[in-house]
Design a protein around this motif. Structure first.
Motif, PDB file in Angstrom:
ATOM      1  N   ARG A  87     -58.662  79.863  78.942  1.00 52.33           N
ATOM      2  CA  ARG A  87     -58.298  78.508  78.489  1.00 52.33           C
ATOM      3  C   ARG A  87     -57.168  78.574  77.455  1.00 52.33           C
ATOM      4  O   ARG A  87     -56.289  77.715  77.429  1.00 52.33           O
ATOM      5  CB  ARG A  87     -59.520  77.801  77.887  1.00 52.33           C
ATOM      6  N   HIS A 117     -55.839  75.295  86.850  1.00 51.12           N
ATOM      7  CA  HIS A 117     -57.183  74.961  86.365  1.00 51.12           C
ATOM      8  C   HIS A 117     -57.862  76.215  85.848  1.00 51.12           C
ATOM      9  O   HIS A 117     -57.678  77.295  86.422  1.00 51.12           O
ATOM     10  CB  HIS A 117     -58.042  74.397  87.518  1.00 51.12           C
ATOM     11  N   ASP A 120     -64.315  75.639  82.106  1.00 48.33           N
ATOM     12  CA  ASP A 120     -64.473  75.334  80.680  1.00 48.33           C
ATOM     13  C   ASP A 120     -65.705  75.966  80.034  1.00 48.33           C
ATOM     14  O   ASP A 120     -65.922  75.808  78.832  1.00 48.33           O
ATOM     15  CB  ASP A 120     -64.434  73.817  80.443  1.00 48.33           C
TER      16      ASP A 120
HETATM   17 MG    MG Z   1     -61.625  70.890  82.857  1.00 48.73          MG
END
Ligand code: MG
Ligand code: DAT
Length: 147
Positions: A87, A117, A120
């Protein structure tokens, strides 16, 4: 330490713009292990399932339309802390707010065209990869690399 897996997907704009190599390279150079890779056309139902938490949002129909608009490159990456680290490498959702040096910060300008993408949470990483295995014959090459 706990080894996690994350689902990274180069979205259709990233594939069309020829950014697949650049994106893979960033995860490789960081030192994570690539354990699965597939180029495929995401079906509508899989796109809707993948983004189901956003179903009520005004941008949801456009988001799904975009994800199914061309082939995506699906990947599984493995490593200690890989979910959070990926991320960070990807950067903020809005590319204009993403730091330079991140994938979105360097390669994108629009939230609706943010090229990649990343899962998370470790739970969602497992879930997203499992869903692909089921619906898109996405298989992992676990244990292929020596750690
Ligand atoms: Mg997301
Ligand atoms: P991320 O992809 O950083 O995890 P998210 O899960 O909140 O972000 O949203 C998923 C995707 O939906 C995001 O990559 C782009 C799109 N999206 C999110 N917020 C949006 C907005 N306000 N307008 C348009 N698209 C949006």
């Amino acid at each position: 330490e706990q080894v996690d897996e994350t689902y990274i997907m180069v979205k259709p704009d990233g594939v069309q713009r020829g950014l697949v190599g650049e994106i893979i390279s960033r995860f490789e150079k960081k030192g994570f292990k690539l354990t699965g890779l597939k180029l495929f056309q995401c079906p509508q139902d899989l796109a809707e399932e993948h983004y189901k938490d956003l179903k009520g949002k005004s941008f949801f129909p456009k988001l799904i339309e975009y994800i199914v608009s061309g082939p995506v490159v699906c990947m599984a990456w493995e490593g200690v802390g890989v979910v959070a680290a990926a991320r960070k490498l990807i950067g903020a959702t809005n590319p204009l707010q993403a730091e330079p040096g991140t994938i979105r910060g360097d390669l994108a300008v629009q939230t609706g065209r943010n090229v990649v993408h990343g899962s998370d949470s470790p739970e969602n990483g497992k879930r997203e990869i499992g869903r692909l295995a089921l619906l898109a014959s996405f298989t992992l090459c676990d244990g292929y690399f020596s750690s």
